[in-house]
Each structure stands twice: as structure tokens, then as C-alpha cells.
Write an enzyme that holds these catalytic residues in place. Structure first.
Site, PDB file in Angstrom:
ATOM      1  N   LYS A 171       0.787  -1.245   0.000  1.00 15.84           N
ATOM      2  CA  LYS A 171       0.000   0.000   0.000  1.00 15.84           C
ATOM      3  C   LYS A 171       0.815   1.290   0.000  1.00 15.84           C
ATOM      4  O   LYS A 171       0.516   2.220   0.746  1.00 15.84           O
ATOM      5  CB  LYS A 171      -0.913   0.033   1.235  1.00 15.84           C
ATOM      6  CG  LYS A 171      -1.944  -1.052   1.267  1.00 15.84           C
ATOM      7  CD  LYS A 171      -2.744  -1.009   2.541  1.00 15.84           C
ATOM      8  CE  LYS A 171      -1.960  -1.417   3.752  1.00 15.84           C
ATOM      9  NZ  LYS A 171      -2.778  -1.812   4.900  1.00 15.84           N
ATOM     10  N   ASP A 191      -5.073  -5.427  11.065  1.00 15.82           N
ATOM     11  CA  ASP A 191      -6.403  -4.778  11.091  1.00 15.82           C
ATOM     12  C   ASP A 191      -7.551  -5.755  10.826  1.00 15.82           C
ATOM     13  O   ASP A 191      -8.661  -5.571  11.332  1.00 15.82           O
ATOM     14  CB  ASP A 191      -6.471  -3.577  10.123  1.00 15.82           C
ATOM     15  CG  ASP A 191      -6.055  -3.909   8.706  1.00 15.82           C
ATOM     16  OD1 ASP A 191      -5.575  -5.035   8.453  1.00 15.82           O
ATOM     17  OD2 ASP A 191      -6.198  -3.033   7.826  1.00 15.82           O
TER      18      ASP A 191
HETATM   19  C1  BGC Z   1      -1.808  -5.715   4.059  1.00 16.68           C
HETATM   20  C2  BGC Z   1      -2.632  -6.403   5.121  1.00 16.68           C
HETATM   21  C3  BGC Z   1      -3.770  -5.510   5.560  1.00 16.68           C
HETATM   22  C4  BGC Z   1      -4.574  -5.039   4.352  1.00 16.68           C
HETATM   23  C5  BGC Z   1      -5.720  -4.120   4.730  1.00 16.68           C
HETATM   24  C6  BGC Z   1      -2.691  -5.193   2.939  1.00 16.68           C
HETATM   25  O1  BGC Z   1      -1.941  -4.452   2.033  1.00 16.68           O
HETATM   26  O2  BGC Z   1      -0.857  -6.604   3.522  1.00 16.68           O
HETATM   27  O3  BGC Z   1      -1.840  -6.765   6.228  1.00 16.68           O
HETATM   28  O4  BGC Z   1      -4.605  -6.232   6.426  1.00 16.68           O
HETATM   29  O5  BGC Z   1      -3.721  -4.359   3.471  1.00 16.68           O
HETATM   30  O6  BGC Z   1      -5.296  -2.993   5.414  1.00 16.68           O
END
Ligand code: BGC
Length: 473
Positions: A157, A192
């Protein structure tokens, strides 16, 4: 009438029944592979959280949430009657922090906690001995080794901070608190999705799945500890027999955003490939890049540019916003999907994309609607394949309370603000699980899952610490 060029684009977005089924079969295989071995794309991370709360939990905890759009510091008061109260403050995480040195990022996080305690204040009575306990929702793939430690596997992200991968993120945070002489210690680490599952169960009753459809996407669910074969027989036995954070069941963080990184079954269009190639994490998070809020605007931008360059949209005129990498976000998709009139669509195009009114013809409205619908529908259908795969995977091992209905707690901007996301997901769930199967599934928003989940995990960690200090006396 849509131009012929649209027909070439549609096959990778309109998923027929057999394509959906094929994806679910593949999904189940990757879930199973992740439980069996370390290093698989879908990491299936044991959380060491043995079950979900029943809503009677009480206590006040500090919580930290990193991984969505903002950094949040909160104080959560669990009232013990399925309800909670929360004070919170958001702090912006700049791109420089996301991509700079990890210690700088963690110093900033520690400073934000300090600012929260000074500016907002806390009702938590100072511990007689020792620092305040904090639950940390860290929403990235972390290989957890205990409820209060885990190493970062990879960033996702838009985060790419240096010297963090392979390190224990709880230590990184506690070191920052120490460097800055802040009297706070992180005692629980939680993803989360795990937080969402716990928070939904606390507020609403036992849930099977906690899912995030937000900036990123991921899901956590409850499975038998014995199915996590990669833990090895000895550890499984120890966990099952009791002790800290143990039991017959365990919450698993799937990390389904990385499903099909090998691109064996996802419907990858040229627009997805371009997005992936130009991203900071190419060949990673393949599923997430088709489903989550960070990317839906960008896929749409790539499609619209292709239509402009093919001279079938806006008379061939682009704009600075349309030309810019990540020039607009998923709120454009939401605005068009939620439009009730042509005027609403025109407003979104002129306000967000900055296209001049004189270049917008009637058919352009149809084309823009078509493009956003393709992207939004595919995201919801794919989200349904993840849920269906987990539901099918757990069929044999489900606890009594989930035999009749299966509850899914969701959180995130896509789930909340993309019009008809759940409705579209349900269309796909009906195709995959049949009418009855789909009806058994309840889906509900678990708002503030990250904060409440972190507080609930901090409570579990506190109880376990108290238990083990009693035992050692
Ligand atoms: C992460 C996860 C997270 C999800 C939602 C993903 O990019 O790898 O760990 O739960 O985003 O936030």
C-alpha cells in the site's frame, strides 16, 4: 451504443460463473498451501489470538493504527456491554516517511503518541510500576511469533520504508518510545483484519471472518489450530493443550491481498499490468491491486486514457489530472457509481477529472459509467471469491456458533463508500454458494475495528501476563 473497442476490454472485467468458480478453487488451494508451508504467497499467518470476545470485556487501552490512509492514535474504553467509547486523533504520514528510514517513521509514530497524550490526554490511571500498555494495529504482512512480536515480511500500500523488512515491528516501536523517553510500551500486535474480526464479535456476536476492503484488502478468520501444519506437531500440541494465547482454535491472518501473485487465474488486463509495472511493489499484491481502494481509481484512469488515446472519449482531449500517475482516486469511481443523473456524472468528470464541459458528449457519459462499473463490479466479485473460499475452506472445521449463519465483519473505505459493493458481492456469492449459502452469510460494518481490536488484544495480552506472573509467584 458503445464503440467496438469496449468489447476488447470487457472479457477481463466481466467474470462469468465458471471464471468465478475457477478463481475460488485456486484460492482454496493457496489458502491450504499457506497453512502447510512458510514462504507461500498467501501467507496464512497465525495470530496467536485464540478466539473472539463475547462483548463482556472491560478496560481502557491505548491503541495505535498504522496502515490505512492515516496514522491514528486512540484511547478505547471497552464498556463490557458490547459497546465502547473512543477518543482519537489522526496524524498524516507523508510519502517521505513512508519511503524513508524505518527509524524515522517509528520516531514519528512515537511522537504522535506523545502528542496525543499531551493534547488529548488519557484517562488511563498510571500503572504503579511500569509504562502504559498499548495495542498496535499494524496492517502489513507480519510473521507473528507471539501476540507481542512479529517480523515484517513485506511492505504494501505505498509504504516502502528502509531497514524494516525482517525486523520485529514491536521492537522498532518500543525502541522509538525508549529513545524518546515516552512511558508507553507496546504489548500486543494485531493486523487490522484480526482487529475487525474481534471488534465485530465484541459488538455483534461471534463472527467467522474479519475483512478489510479499504486502501488494501485482506481477511482473517478462525480455524482449528491443528490445520496450521507449518507450526509443526509439537507447537500445535502445546497450543492445543493450553498455556498462553492458546486453544483448539486460532485466528489466522490470511494476507489474501497476495493471492495469485503468479497470475495463474486472475483476470489481468493490460490496464492491470500497467498499474503493476509502475507500482512500487511490482508482481506483489496481485489480488489487492484489483480489489482495493488504493488502485480502483488508477485502473479506471488507465482505461479512460486508453479510450482518449483511441479518440473515442472527450474528443481525444486529456487533462493534467488524467495524465498524472494516481491523478485521482477511488472517490471518482464512487461518485460515478452513485450518480443519480447525467448531471451528477458530468459534475464528477468536470470537478475531479477537470475535463472541460465542451469536450463532454452524451456518449462520453455512457463510456465513463461503463468503465467505472467494470472496475467496481470486478472488485466486488473478486471480493466475493475470497469470502467464498474461506467459507468453503472452513466448512468442516466450523464451531457450533457458525453452523447456521456465518457472520462477516467488514471495514474500509471501499466497503463503506463504494455504492452497491455489498450488493454486487452478494450477486457473486449467490453464484458461488447458491441461494441458501449466500443467505446464511451476514455482512456488517465493524467500524473502528482497528482501534477496538487493538484494545481487545492488549486486554488479552494483559490477562496472559497477569496469569503468568501469578504462576511464577
Ligand atoms: C496488508 C494487510 C492488511 C490489508 C488491509 C494489505 O496491504 O498486507 O496486512 O490487512 O492491506 O489494510
Amino acid at each position: 451504443m458503445l464503440p467496438d473497442i469496449c468489447k476488447d476490454i470487457e472479457p477481463n472485467f466481466l467474470l462469468c460463473d465458471s471464471a468465478l468458480e475457477h478463481i475460488v478453487t485456486h484460492f482454496r488451494r493457496e489458502l491450504e498451501a499457506g497453512l502447510a508451508r512458510r514462504g507461500e504467497d498467501v501467507a496464512m499467518i497465525p495470530s496467536f489470538v485464540p478466539g473472539v470476545p463475547d462483548g463482556t470485556e472491560e478496560g481502557t487501552f491505548l491503541a495505535l493504527d498504522l496502515g490505512g490512509t492515516n496514522l491514528r492514535v486512540c484511547e478505547v474504553r471497552l464498556l463490557g456491554n458490547h459497546k465502547f467509547e473512543m477518543k482519537q486523533q489522526k496524524y498524516k504520514v507523508s510519502d517521505d516517511l513512508k519511503e524513508g528510514e524505518a527509524t524515522v517513521l517509528f520516531d514519528y509514530i512515537a511522537d504522535s503518541v506523545d502528542a496525543f497524550l499531551t493534547e488529548i490526554g488519557s484517562d488511563i490511571a498510571p500503572e504503579k510500576s511500569g509504562p502504559m500498555h498499548l495495542g498496535f494495529t499494524f496492517s502489513f504482512p507480519v510473521e507473528q511469533t507471539a501476540i507481542n512480536s512479529g517480523t515484517l515480511l513485506t511492505w504494501t500500500k505505498g509504504f516502502n520504508a528502509k531497514n524494516a523488512i525482517g525486523k520485529d515491528v514491536v521492537k522498532l516501536l518500543n525502541d522509538a518510545f525508549e529513545r524518546k523517553h515516552i512511558h508507553v510500551r507496546c504489548s500486543a500486535l494485531v493486523n487490522d483484519t484480526v482487529g475487525t474480526l474481534l471488534s465485530r464479535s465484541y459488538q455483534h456476536g461471534p463472527a467467522l471472518i474479519g475483512a478489510i476492503f479499504g486502501t488494501g484488502t485482506n481477511g482473517a478468520y478462525i480455524d482449528k489450530t491443528s490445520t496450521v501444519a507449518k507450526l509443526g506437531e509439537k507447537q500445535i500440541r502445546e497450543l492445543e493443550e493450553g498455556g498462553e494465547h492458546a486453544g483448539a482454535y486460532m485466528v489466522i491472518n490470511t494476507e489474501w491481498g497476495a493471492f495469485d501473485n503468479k497470475r495463474q487465474c486472475l483476470p489481468v488486463s493490460i490496464f492491470d499490468s500497467k498499474l503493476d509495472r509502475m507500482s512500487i511493489n511490482p508482481r506483489k499484491q496481485a489480488f489487492e491491486k484489483m480489489v482495493s481502494g488504493m488502485y480502483l481509481g488508477e485502473i479506471t484512469r488507465n482505461i479512460l486514457l486508453h479510450l482518449i488515446d483511441s479518440n473515442v472519449l472527450f474528443e481525444g482531449y486529456s487533462t493534467a489530472v488524467l495524465n498524472e500517475h494516481y491523478g485521482f482516486d477511488t472517490s471518482f469511481v464512487s461518485a460515478v457509481e452513485g450518480a443519480e443523473s447525467d448531471e451528477d456524472v458530468i459534475k464528477a468528470i468536470t470537478d475531479i477529472l477537470k475535463v472541460k464541459r465542451k469536450h463532454i458528449k452524451e456518449r462520453d457519459l455512457e463510456l465513463v459509467r461503463w468503465a467505472t462499473k467494470l472496475v467496481a463490479h470486478r472488485a466486488a466479485y473478486l471480493a466475493a471469491t475470497a469470502v467464498a473460499a474461506v467459507v468453503q475452506h472452513t466448512e468442516k472445521n466450523r464451531r457450533e456458533e457458525e453452523k447456521e449463519t456465518i457472520d462477516v465483519g467488514v471495514d474500509g473505505s471501499v466497503a463503506q463508500y463504494l455504492p452497491r459493493f455489498e450488493e454486487n458481492m452478494r450477486v457473486a456469492l449467490r453464484k458461488l454458494l447458491g441461494e441458501d449459502g449466500e443467505k446464511r452469510i451476514t455482512i456488517g460494518l465493524a467500524k473502528d475495528g482497528s482501534g477496538v481490536g487493538a484494545a481487545l488484544t492488549a486486554l488479552q495480552a494483559k490477562k496472559a501476563a497477569e496469569r503468568s506472573s501469578k504462576l511464577s509467584k
